[in-house]
Motif scaffolding. Sequence first.
Motif, short mmCIF file in Angstrom:
data_model
loop_
_atom_site.label_atom_id
_atom_site.label_comp_id
_atom_site.label_asym_id
_atom_site.label_seq_id
_atom_site.Cartn_x
_atom_site.Cartn_y
_atom_site.Cartn_z
N GLU A 195 -5.21 9.45 6.08
CA GLU A 195 -4.19 10.36 5.55
C GLU A 195 -3.51 9.73 4.34
OE1 GLU A 195 -1.28 13.10 7.90
OE2 GLU A 195 -0.14 11.28 7.41
N VAL A 196 -3.31 10.54 3.30
CA VAL A 196 -2.66 10.08 2.07
C VAL A 196 -1.56 11.06 1.69
CG1 VAL A 196 -4.73 8.92 1.25
CG2 VAL A 196 -4.30 11.30 0.57
N GLU A 197 -0.66 10.59 0.82
CA GLU A 197 0.41 11.44 0.28
C GLU A 197 0.20 11.61 -1.21
OE1 GLU A 197 4.45 10.66 1.56
OE2 GLU A 197 3.69 9.28 3.09
N GLN A 198 0.42 12.83 -1.67
CA GLN A 198 0.19 13.13 -3.08
C GLN A 198 1.07 12.25 -3.97
OE1 GLN A 198 1.18 17.08 -4.50
NE2 GLN A 198 -0.66 17.15 -5.76
N GLY A 199 0.44 11.73 -5.03
CA GLY A 199 1.16 10.93 -6.00
C GLY A 199 1.17 9.44 -5.71
N LYS A 200 0.64 9.04 -4.57
CA LYS A 200 0.65 7.62 -4.22
C LYS A 200 -0.75 7.03 -4.38
CE LYS A 200 4.66 7.93 -1.19
NZ LYS A 200 5.22 7.68 0.16
N SER A 201 -0.81 5.71 -4.54
CA SER A 201 -2.10 5.04 -4.72
C SER A 201 -2.43 4.21 -3.49
CB SER A 201 -2.09 4.15 -5.97
OG SER A 201 -1.18 3.07 -5.79
N TYR A 202 -3.74 4.01 -3.29
CA TYR A 202 -4.23 3.34 -2.08
C TYR A 202 -5.35 2.37 -2.47
CZ TYR A 202 -1.57 7.02 0.12
OH TYR A 202 -0.55 7.86 0.50
N LEU A 203 -5.37 1.25 -1.76
CA LEU A 203 -6.41 0.25 -1.97
C LEU A 203 -7.43 0.36 -0.85
CD1 LEU A 203 -7.37 -2.27 -3.62
CD2 LEU A 203 -6.14 -3.66 -1.92
N LEU A 204 -8.69 0.61 -1.22
CA LEU A 204 -9.78 0.65 -0.24
C LEU A 204 -10.56 -0.65 -0.35
CD1 LEU A 204 -11.19 4.28 -0.61
CD2 LEU A 204 -9.23 3.47 0.73
N ARG A 205 -10.70 -1.34 0.78
CA ARG A 205 -11.50 -2.56 0.86
C ARG A 205 -12.85 -2.15 1.46
NH1 ARG A 205 -8.34 -7.25 0.42
NH2 ARG A 205 -6.09 -6.89 0.40
N ILE A 206 -13.87 -2.02 0.61
CA ILE A 206 -15.15 -1.44 1.02
C ILE A 206 -16.15 -2.57 1.26
CG2 ILE A 206 -16.97 0.19 0.41
CD1 ILE A 206 -14.92 1.45 -1.56
N ILE A 207 -16.81 -2.52 2.40
CA ILE A 207 -17.78 -3.54 2.81
C ILE A 207 -19.09 -2.85 3.16
CG2 ILE A 207 -18.33 -5.30 4.55
CD1 ILE A 207 -15.24 -5.60 4.92
N ASN A 208 -20.20 -3.32 2.61
CA ASN A 208 -21.51 -2.79 3.01
C ASN A 208 -22.08 -3.70 4.09
OD1 ASN A 208 -24.01 -1.71 3.42
ND2 ASN A 208 -24.59 -1.65 1.27
N ALA A 209 -21.93 -3.26 5.34
CA ALA A 209 -22.46 -4.01 6.49
C ALA A 209 -23.80 -3.44 6.95
CB ALA A 209 -21.45 -3.97 7.65
N ALA A 210 -24.38 -2.53 6.17
CA ALA A 210 -25.69 -1.97 6.53
C ALA A 210 -26.74 -3.07 6.52
CB ALA A 210 -26.08 -0.85 5.57
N LEU A 211 -27.76 -2.91 7.33
CA LEU A 211 -28.79 -3.94 7.43
C LEU A 211 -29.78 -3.89 6.29
CD1 LEU A 211 -27.58 -4.09 10.34
CD2 LEU A 211 -29.87 -4.74 11.10
#
Length: 562
Positions: A217-233
């Motif tokens: 869930e996010v709120e309009q006008g705000k920024s978010y940091l996504l820490r993305i990890i590829n754990a696929a084999l």
Amino acid sequence: MENRQNFPFVPFFYFFCLLGFVFIQTEAAVKKYQFDIQVRNVRRLCHAKPIVTVNGMFPGPTIYVREGYRVLVNVTNSAQYNMSIHWHGLKQYRNGWVDGPAYITQCPIKTGNSYVYDFNVTGQRGTLWWHAHIFWLRATVYGAIVIMPKQGTPFPFPRPEREENILLGEWWNKDVEALVKQGNKLGLPPNMSDAHTINGKPGPLFPCSDKHTFAMEVEQGKSYLLRIINAALNDELFFAIAGHNLTVVEVDAVYTKPFTTQAILIAPGQTTNVLVQASQVPSRYFMAARPFMDAPLSIDNKTATAILQYKGIPNTVLPILPKLPAPNATAFALTYNAKLRSLNSPQFPANVPLKVDRHLFYTIGLGINPCPTCLNGTQLTASLNNITFVMPQIGLLQAHYFNIKGVFRTDFPDRPPTPFNYTGAPLTANLGTKLGTRLSKVAFNSTVELILQDTNLLSVESHPFHLHGYNFFVVGTGVGNFNPSKDPAKFNLVDPPERNTVGVPTGGWTAIRFRAENPGVWFMHCHLELHISWGLKTAFVVENGKGPDQSVLPPPKDLPPC
């Protein structure tokens, strides 16, 4: 969710995990958490199946630490498989005993036994991850590591409202270890995965998975940091969010010059931090991930989805799908990777080795070897410089430290024994592939340049290579055969991306540089689990230096026996 910038850290962390307790010791209190490794039935698609989990969680728990702290992880193995855990991307200076790859730096933890991983987090901050490093068990045994900067040190980008871990993975409806054994008997690859996942869930595009969708869930006008990890084999993946741009600010726990893109490409083993601005019309938007494959090979081309949901929008609103690059979008892949640059600021410099002491050239090959025990009479194999790596029965670091003879040789060739047109017409011969546990010895504090060259022995294919114990600088990459007289002139020696895992492009090459300042035995391998199991791996023996703090530390007393 709390802002991890304000997470209360103190100098020592005690994590007792895998059928034990986690103690986070602070000056004020001790918090206890139950961490189990066990076999549990987990329902993600149309039926439940038993899988190996940590803490009964899939994915496993996130370890939050701060730069400069000490971490202790007490691993007690209660699964039916032997186990080891790798802390992917942590440099483990002089302390390879806690790096984790089975039979390289330790023997595995046997069922019913324990081992304490005791290490310091020094000079690193950002997103890394941990995973099983034996067999194919990292299919379900993995989790995030979040290293916050030292107290009072801000991010070199606008502070986000909140952050979220996004772990991309693969899912098999059947026991993946059983599928691997079946494939080995036939001399063929095991079945492809049945789904891709985002935080352990495939999303509503898969049958029987309506309730198995991750939502943020996010709120309009705000920024978010996504820490993305590829754990696929086995799959490089595109990731995008419908209607939203992604601003890349970090890769493999190293800050980058920010740039904005509609999608990212992330190989198995890599991490990427992105900023997302919730600036669209409030609605529900799909996050999506699907494979990238620009070689003539079959892949699991199913799309995993999660939902970015604006606050106040009901769940009945149909999410919007993003436009992902085509599965074979080579141009996008090359352009995206070319945009990655180290931040190279006074606080976070890019110390690229300018003088090279050792030049290495490794060819990546796939082939077919005779196999009298296989039903087909042959088996697929993989090699570096025509050498297929044979796993030892004792940890290589232990053999090195105690000078145990006959476990490995240090005559891995600096160049392929038979030069040829590496990316020309497909060749089906193995060019004299040999089996062996052969390592390369490297002098302490020497600088190394390594060219990784894809070949067309059976087929060209991209390969994500991971070096344990080090970061390296990706100074160059290209399509076709590496040209030693022309290509070095185009190397980026100012602000190249600094990584621990790099993709070698399909039918191309990648050049990396690093300084061998971490003594010990350090694994290097393709991070496609299929290719690891076929022998696409080797290791460096980095010699001790002359200083008092330039030698491998003594082994811990509870090092697992072989």
